[in-house]
Structures are given as structure tokens and as C-alpha cells.
Design a protein around this motif. Sequence first.
Motif, PDB file in Angstrom:
ATOM      1  N   CYS A 161       6.147 -54.588   2.342  1.00 54.83           N
ATOM      2  CA  CYS A 161       6.806 -54.112   3.574  1.00 54.83           C
ATOM      3  C   CYS A 161       8.303 -54.418   3.496  1.00 54.83           C
ATOM      4  CB  CYS A 161       6.174 -54.756   4.804  1.00 54.83           C
ATOM      5  SG  CYS A 161       4.507 -54.177   5.146  1.00 54.83           S
ATOM      6  N   THR A 162       8.999 -53.708   2.632  1.00 53.34           N
ATOM      7  CA  THR A 162      10.410 -53.994   2.353  1.00 53.34           C
ATOM      8  C   THR A 162      11.353 -53.511   3.452  1.00 53.34           C
ATOM      9  OG1 THR A 162      10.624 -51.935   1.118  1.00 53.34           O
ATOM     10  CG2 THR A 162      10.033 -53.909  -0.141  1.00 53.34           C
ATOM     11  N   GLN A 163      10.856 -52.674   4.370  1.00 49.72           N
ATOM     12  CA  GLN A 163      11.715 -52.142   5.422  1.00 49.72           C
ATOM     13  C   GLN A 163      11.572 -52.892   6.745  1.00 49.72           C
ATOM     14  OE1 GLN A 163      11.952 -47.576   4.926  1.00 49.72           O
ATOM     15  NE2 GLN A 163       9.940 -48.176   4.158  1.00 49.72           N
ATOM     16  N   LEU A 164      10.706 -53.915   6.773  1.00 49.16           N
ATOM     17  CA  LEU A 164      10.564 -54.741   7.969  1.00 49.16           C
ATOM     18  C   LEU A 164      11.667 -55.791   7.989  1.00 49.16           C
ATOM     19  CD1 LEU A 164       6.796 -55.618   8.523  1.00 49.16           C
ATOM     20  CD2 LEU A 164       8.314 -54.392  10.059  1.00 49.16           C
ATOM     21  N   ASN A 165      12.279 -55.980   9.142  1.00 43.20           N
ATOM     22  CA  ASN A 165      13.308 -57.001   9.288  1.00 43.20           C
ATOM     23  C   ASN A 165      12.750 -58.296   9.849  1.00 43.20           C
ATOM     24  OD1 ASN A 165      15.317 -55.206   8.457  1.00 43.20           O
ATOM     25  ND2 ASN A 165      15.433 -54.361  10.524  1.00 43.20           N
ATOM     26  N   ARG A 166      11.880 -58.174  10.848  1.00 43.98           N
ATOM     27  CA  ARG A 166      11.324 -59.347  11.523  1.00 43.98           C
ATOM     28  C   ARG A 166       9.872 -59.101  11.881  1.00 43.98           C
ATOM     29  NH1 ARG A 166      14.508 -61.578  16.417  1.00 43.98           N
ATOM     30  NH2 ARG A 166      13.573 -63.523  15.779  1.00 43.98           N
ATOM     31  N   VAL A 167       9.127 -60.203  11.940  1.00 40.48           N
ATOM     32  CA  VAL A 167       7.756 -60.175  12.419  1.00 40.48           C
ATOM     33  C   VAL A 167       7.671 -61.234  13.506  1.00 40.48           C
ATOM     34  CG1 VAL A 167       5.339 -60.541  11.831  1.00 40.48           C
ATOM     35  CG2 VAL A 167       6.856 -59.405  10.209  1.00 40.48           C
ATOM     36  N   LEU A 168       7.207 -60.833  14.686  1.00 42.77           N
ATOM     37  CA  LEU A 168       7.157 -61.726  15.835  1.00 42.77           C
ATOM     38  C   LEU A 168       5.734 -61.873  16.349  1.00 42.77           C
ATOM     39  CD1 LEU A 168      10.200 -60.244  17.783  1.00 42.77           C
ATOM     40  CD2 LEU A 168      10.197 -62.236  16.286  1.00 42.77           C
ATOM     41  N   SER A 169       5.456 -63.047  16.920  1.00 46.24           N
ATOM     42  CA  SER A 169       4.153 -63.291  17.528  1.00 46.24           C
ATOM     43  C   SER A 169       4.346 -64.136  18.769  1.00 46.24           C
ATOM     44  CB  SER A 169       3.240 -64.025  16.542  1.00 46.24           C
ATOM     45  OG  SER A 169       2.047 -64.419  17.181  1.00 46.24           O
ATOM     46  N   GLY A 170       3.522 -63.870  19.780  1.00 47.18           N
ATOM     47  CA  GLY A 170       3.544 -64.666  20.996  1.00 47.18           C
ATOM     48  C   GLY A 170       2.768 -65.962  20.853  1.00 47.18           C
ATOM     49  N   LYS A 171       2.045 -66.123  19.750  1.00 49.80           N
ATOM     50  CA  LYS A 171       1.239 -67.331  19.538  1.00 49.80           C
ATOM     51  C   LYS A 171       2.076 -68.421  18.876  1.00 49.80           C
ATOM     52  CE  LYS A 171      -3.315 -65.291  19.075  1.00 49.80           C
ATOM     53  NZ  LYS A 171      -3.762 -65.603  20.382  1.00 49.80           N
ATOM     54  N   ALA A 172       1.792 -69.654  19.241  1.00 48.62           N
ATOM     55  CA  ALA A 172       2.498 -70.785  18.645  1.00 48.62           C
ATOM     56  C   ALA A 172       2.081 -70.979  17.183  1.00 48.62           C
ATOM     57  CB  ALA A 172       2.235 -72.051  19.449  1.00 48.62           C
ATOM     58  N   HIS A 173       0.799 -70.727  16.883  1.00 49.71           N
ATOM     59  CA  HIS A 173       0.310 -70.919  15.516  1.00 49.71           C
ATOM     60  C   HIS A 173      -0.653 -69.801  15.137  1.00 49.71           C
ATOM     61  CE1 HIS A 173       2.051 -74.851  14.865  1.00 49.71           C
ATOM     62  NE2 HIS A 173       1.704 -75.139  16.117  1.00 49.71           N
ATOM     63  N   LEU A 174      -0.527 -69.370  13.890  1.00 50.92           N
ATOM     64  CA  LEU A 174      -1.434 -68.396  13.298  1.00 50.92           C
ATOM     65  C   LEU A 174      -1.877 -68.936  11.949  1.00 50.92           C
ATOM     66  CD1 LEU A 174       0.528 -65.047  13.784  1.00 50.92           C
ATOM     67  CD2 LEU A 174      -1.561 -65.693  14.958  1.00 50.92           C
ATOM     68  N   LYS A 175      -3.107 -68.625  11.549  1.00 46.20           N
ATOM     69  CA  LYS A 175      -3.528 -68.913  10.177  1.00 46.20           C
ATOM     70  C   LYS A 175      -2.958 -67.800   9.315  1.00 46.20           C
ATOM     71  CE  LYS A 175      -7.694 -70.234   9.222  1.00 46.20           C
ATOM     72  NZ  LYS A 175      -9.175 -70.274   9.153  1.00 46.20           N
ATOM     73  N   VAL A 176      -2.159 -68.178   8.313  1.00 43.85           N
ATOM     74  CA  VAL A 176      -1.498 -67.189   7.458  1.00 43.85           C
ATOM     75  C   VAL A 176      -1.818 -67.496   6.004  1.00 43.85           C
ATOM     76  CG1 VAL A 176       0.704 -66.157   6.790  1.00 43.85           C
ATOM     77  CG2 VAL A 176       0.371 -66.946   9.143  1.00 43.85           C
ATOM     78  N   ALA A 177      -2.408 -66.556   5.298  1.00 47.37           N
ATOM     79  CA  ALA A 177      -2.703 -66.736   3.873  1.00 47.37           C
ATOM     80  C   ALA A 177      -1.392 -66.874   3.095  1.00 47.37           C
ATOM     81  CB  ALA A 177      -3.506 -65.552   3.351  1.00 47.37           C
ATOM     82  N   ASN A 178      -1.439 -67.631   2.012  1.00 44.77           N
ATOM     83  CA  ASN A 178      -0.230 -67.901   1.232  1.00 44.77           C
ATOM     84  C   ASN A 178       0.481 -66.643   0.745  1.00 44.77           C
ATOM     85  OD1 ASN A 178      -0.434 -70.673   1.508  1.00 44.77           O
ATOM     86  ND2 ASN A 178      -1.722 -70.886  -0.302  1.00 44.77           N
ATOM     87  N   ASN A 179      -0.255 -65.617   0.381  1.00 41.01           N
ATOM     88  CA  ASN A 179       0.366 -64.400  -0.150  1.00 41.01           C
ATOM     89  C   ASN A 179       0.401 -63.264   0.877  1.00 41.01           C
ATOM     90  OD1 ASN A 179      -2.366 -63.885  -0.129  1.00 41.01           O
ATOM     91  ND2 ASN A 179      -2.410 -62.929  -2.148  1.00 41.01           N
ATOM     92  N   ALA A 180       0.316 -63.583   2.144  1.00 41.88           N
ATOM     93  CA  ALA A 180       0.287 -62.548   3.190  1.00 41.88           C
ATOM     94  C   ALA A 180       1.551 -61.697   3.196  1.00 41.88           C
ATOM     95  CB  ALA A 180       0.095 -63.195   4.563  1.00 41.88           C
ATOM     96  N   PHE A 181       2.689 -62.297   2.832  1.00 46.62           N
ATOM     97  CA  PHE A 181       3.972 -61.594   2.905  1.00 46.62           C
ATOM     98  C   PHE A 181       4.544 -61.267   1.527  1.00 46.62           C
ATOM     99  CE2 PHE A 181       3.427 -63.629   6.951  1.00 46.62           C
ATOM    100  CZ  PHE A 181       3.838 -62.645   7.829  1.00 46.62           C
ATOM    101  N   TYR A 182       3.681 -61.164   0.530  1.00 47.97           N
ATOM    102  CA  TYR A 182       4.145 -60.873  -0.829  1.00 47.97           C
ATOM    103  C   TYR A 182       4.921 -59.553  -0.864  1.00 47.97           C
ATOM    104  CZ  TYR A 182       4.207 -60.319  -5.850  1.00 47.97           C
ATOM    105  OH  TYR A 182       4.626 -60.154  -7.141  1.00 47.97           O
ATOM    106  N   GLY A 183       6.124 -59.603  -1.414  1.00 47.28           N
ATOM    107  CA  GLY A 183       6.942 -58.397  -1.545  1.00 47.28           C
ATOM    108  C   GLY A 183       7.531 -57.905  -0.240  1.00 47.28           C
ATOM    109  N   CYS A 184       7.527 -58.750   0.782  1.00 47.44           N
ATOM    110  CA  CYS A 184       8.052 -58.370   2.096  1.00 47.44           C
ATOM    111  C   CYS A 184       9.368 -59.101   2.307  1.00 47.44           C
ATOM    112  CB  CYS A 184       7.046 -58.760   3.177  1.00 47.44           C
ATOM    113  SG  CYS A 184       7.584 -58.384   4.844  1.00 47.44           S
ATOM    114  N   ARG A 185      10.438 -58.368   2.536  1.00 47.92           N
ATOM    115  CA  ARG A 185      11.763 -58.976   2.659  1.00 47.92           C
ATOM    116  C   ARG A 185      11.903 -59.858   3.892  1.00 47.92           C
ATOM    117  NH1 ARG A 185      14.964 -53.734   0.704  1.00 47.92           N
ATOM    118  NH2 ARG A 185      14.492 -53.981  -1.491  1.00 47.92           N
ATOM    119  N   CYS A 186      11.088 -59.641   4.890  1.00 52.11           N
ATOM    120  CA  CYS A 186      11.192 -60.442   6.114  1.00 52.11           C
ATOM    121  C   CYS A 186      10.553 -61.813   5.966  1.00 52.11           C
ATOM    122  CB  CYS A 186      10.573 -59.711   7.299  1.00 52.11           C
ATOM    123  SG  CYS A 186       8.782 -59.607   7.213  1.00 52.11           S
ATOM    124  N   SER A 187       9.923 -62.098   4.846  1.00 53.94           N
ATOM    125  CA  SER A 187       9.165 -63.343   4.711  1.00 53.94           C
ATOM    126  C   SER A 187      10.020 -64.588   4.885  1.00 53.94           C
ATOM    127  CB  SER A 187       8.425 -63.385   3.377  1.00 53.94           C
ATOM    128  OG  SER A 187       9.347 -63.340   2.309  1.00 53.94           O
TER     129      SER A 187
END
Length: 199
Positions: A161-187
Motif C-alpha cells: 500500500c505505497t499510496q497510503l499516507n496514514r492509518v488511523l484507529s479509534g482503538k488504543a490497542h490492536l493486535k498487529v502481525a509483524n509483517n502486516a505493513f510490509y511494503g507500505c510507506r505509512c508503516s
Amino acid sequence: MSNSIKEAQSLTLRGELNSKDLEAIRNLNKLDILNLCRIKKVKQIITNSLPQASIEGMKRLRVLVLPELITTDALAVISCRSLREVIIPQKLEILNSGIVYDCRNFNRYVIEEGNMNFSESDGVLLSKDGTKLLSVPCGMKGTYHIPDSVTEIVGGAFLGCTQLNRVLSGKAHLKVANNAFYGCRCSSDIGRDVGIQPF
């Protein structure tokens, strides 16, 4: 291959495919819609799945219907610059993450009515109950707001997802896999926007 097939803009395939069939499909330069829903087997492949780079570099392909009776491997669809939507058929039960890569205009998953395993929100693929974020189309642009129902982001969910600038969530914590943002510039910004709780 007959001239009528070479000129086809829409193609629905059934039954079995082999590696030569997949190569022939990749060479259909005018194909706009490809429906693989009724494919039952891919011969000459060790696993019965749509393999990596099966659908690659198809310049005009806009819509792809995935097979419902076999699995689709990660990176099965690559560099199809006109691809806009991937349709998840009614009976599809399992979908590997990261099946679509480097398709800059891919902006939505569509779930066929009656599918009991997947849902979508704003074109993003979720588990049926909406708690797992499974795949964000790699053509999504700007800022993405994770639905409030999501508690987990799986590996490869934001692949390419190279065209995403930001990812937002209303939750304080999320379970996120280590490679969830692979190749994503917003990571690099994700730690400030989403509380990370790696699995």
C-alpha cells in the motif's frame, strides 16, 4: 488460441487450468473482466492453487473474480495496472493474504451475496464478523480509518500500500502481525497512530 479469444474483453473459465493456460491468459491484451470462479483444479502445480504470478502484467484487466473451489496463493496477481476490483465468490472459504501486489489502481474487494466467511468495509476485506482486517487494496490512497470493529490486523494486510499516507484507529490497542505493513510507506507512522500489540 483462436482470434475470437485473443480479442475477448470478458472471459469466464471453468474446470481445469495448466501452466500453458495461465500463460495464454496473461497474453490476452484486451481482456477487461476475468472470471475464474468455477476453476476446480490447476494442473502441473504441486498444490492445487492459483500460484504466484498467475495473473501478471495484464494491462487492461479491470475486474477479477477469484476461484471459489481452490486457494489463491500470495502474490498471485501482480502488476495489473488497470485492476480496480477483486470479487470474492459466494463459496470461497480461505484466502491467503497479499494475493494482489503492485496494482496501483486496485481499490476494492467486492463480496458476493451469501458468502459466509468474509465481509468488506469501504472496499477493505475483513473477516465475516469484522474483527480481523485481512487485506487493504494496494491502490488505496491518502488516509485509512480502521473500522471500530477491528481488533486484529493479519500479516500482509497492507502489503504494497505505497499510496497510503496514514492509518488511523479509534482503538488504543490492536493486535498487529509483524509483517502486516510490509511494503507500505505509512508503516513508519503507524506506531503513533495505532497502539501496536504484536502477536
